[in-house]
Scaffold this motif. Sequence first.
Motif, mmCIF file in Angstrom:
data_model
loop_
_atom_site.group_PDB
_atom_site.id
_atom_site.type_symbol
_atom_site.label_atom_id
_atom_site.label_comp_id
_atom_site.label_asym_id
_atom_site.label_seq_id
_atom_site.Cartn_x
_atom_site.Cartn_y
_atom_site.Cartn_z
ATOM 1 N N ASP A 279 12.724 9.039 -1.893
ATOM 2 C CA ASP A 279 11.441 8.769 -2.532
ATOM 3 C C ASP A 279 11.145 7.281 -2.424
ATOM 4 O O ASP A 279 11.941 6.448 -2.881
ATOM 5 N N VAL B 75 3.682 2.719 2.644
ATOM 6 C CA VAL B 75 5.071 2.865 2.214
ATOM 7 C C VAL B 75 5.585 4.264 2.525
ATOM 8 O O VAL B 75 6.731 4.435 2.974
ATOM 9 N N GLU B 76 4.758 5.284 2.330
ATOM 10 C CA GLU B 76 5.194 6.658 2.600
ATOM 11 C C GLU B 76 5.500 6.878 4.076
ATOM 12 O O GLU B 76 6.302 7.746 4.421
ATOM 13 N N ASP C 52 0.856 -1.186 0.000
ATOM 14 C CA ASP C 52 0.000 0.000 0.000
ATOM 15 C C ASP C 52 0.892 1.235 0.000
ATOM 16 O O ASP C 52 1.775 1.371 0.867
ATOM 17 N N GLN C 53 0.669 2.139 -0.961
ATOM 18 C CA GLN C 53 1.512 3.328 -1.087
ATOM 19 C C GLN C 53 1.444 4.195 0.156
ATOM 20 O O GLN C 53 2.455 4.782 0.565
ATOM 21 N N GLN C 54 0.290 4.313 0.785
ATOM 22 C CA GLN C 54 0.175 5.143 1.990
ATOM 23 C C GLN C 54 1.021 4.577 3.126
ATOM 24 O O GLN C 54 1.664 5.320 3.875
ATOM 25 N N LEU D 111 9.202 -2.939 -3.548
ATOM 26 C CA LEU D 111 9.446 -1.551 -3.148
ATOM 27 C C LEU D 111 10.520 -0.936 -4.029
ATOM 28 O O LEU D 111 11.486 -1.601 -4.423
ATOM 29 N N ARG E 263 8.396 4.268 -3.268
ATOM 30 C CA ARG E 263 7.273 3.935 -4.133
ATOM 31 C C ARG E 263 6.982 2.441 -4.051
ATOM 32 O O ARG E 263 7.901 1.612 -4.091
ATOM 33 N N ALA E 264 5.690 2.125 -3.931
ATOM 34 C CA ALA E 264 5.266 0.732 -4.029
ATOM 35 C C ALA E 264 5.169 0.351 -5.501
ATOM 36 O O ALA E 264 4.483 1.016 -6.274
ATOM 37 N N ARG E 265 5.896 -0.690 -5.904
ATOM 38 C CA ARG E 265 5.872 -1.123 -7.299
ATOM 39 C C ARG E 265 4.535 -1.769 -7.627
ATOM 40 O O ARG E 265 3.979 -2.518 -6.835
#
Length: 395
Positions: free
Chosen positions: A369, A329-330, A325-327, A378, A371-373
Amino acid sequence: MRTWRRPARTARLRLTVLYGVMFLLSGTGALAIANLVGLGGTRTSESGPAGPSPADPATLAAAAERIAWLQARLSDSHAAQSRQVLIGSAVALAVMGVASVVLGRVIAGRALRPLRVITATTRRITADNLNERLAVQGPDDEVKNLADTIDELLERLEGSFAAQRRFVANASHELRTPLATMRASLDVALAKPDPVPEQTAALAGRLRTELDQVDRLLDGLLMLARAQHGSPADRTTLSLGRLATAALDVRSAEIAARRLTVQSADAVADGAWTRGDVTLLTRMIDNVIGNAVTHNHDGGWIRLAAADDGTTAQLVVETGGRVLDQQEVERLARPFQRLGADRTRTGDGSGLGLSIVAAVAAAHGGALDLRARAAGGLRVAVSLPSAAVPAGVPA
């Protein structure tokens, strides 16, 4: 086709409109009064001169006709003059209206210039350069009072951040002494000639493991506090690609044990040159590689790429795995943040790895930076200001 966009309602625009409207209203009032006074002063009396009237009726009729003709000509002249005055006043009012808008915009811009300076300077100030101040010069008015208030706020924030970093650094340093004492006590207890019960040995081994974990946590806190302290003074030109290659060599045994495949271009080893603190940048890249090795699945892969466009040096590390999940990951760039099932993990990780990477990159004028692939896994990209390749190093 370009669409018309409504201009932003800035303070300068509002002041310009206010100046223009007030001038037009005052100018219109002044011209109205001037025209009323001027027209009132040109009125003539239609009564004839006093005295005895002529006795000859023919002469009297001719004189009356002459007077009527003169009055008509005079009325026409007054009407034409009034129209000219009104037209001239309207033109003058229009010209002065445009001039008032232009002058109003210029005056508003000069009046708001200190505020623009305050805004631009405040945007530049972050947690890494709280020592910068607005230092607005000028008369002691509302704008300078606002700037001085912001400077006082920045001073308090700087003191608070500095105190927090000192506390973390001092606490981490002071805790090393009791940790060393406890580790020495365990070694002494296990080194006694008398046989050590198996349960005691197992407990001692577990305590040593936990002490090592706490020691790594303190080391991470010290590194994070140092990275957040500000821009490093001692800088050396080095290659992010070389640091990554060295970090992979250190973990070659673990990579082989987990059957990980490392994919990298030949240019990675000597790519992405930058300037910075050797210790901080080495730890930063080591954390990126360590994260890629530790949080990978057996038989997985790691891909490295280094790029330099003359302005930015970038190292990209990608790993495979499950879709993330990108959220979430951030949030990994924050201290003590882990993904999903790793949140309750009590293994070797301290939860500070990527937060140290973000802090070191920011201290060197760069960024991290995450980012979720889309295919899973990752992508970690570290970008720093580029530097020229040192003399003697093959390009």
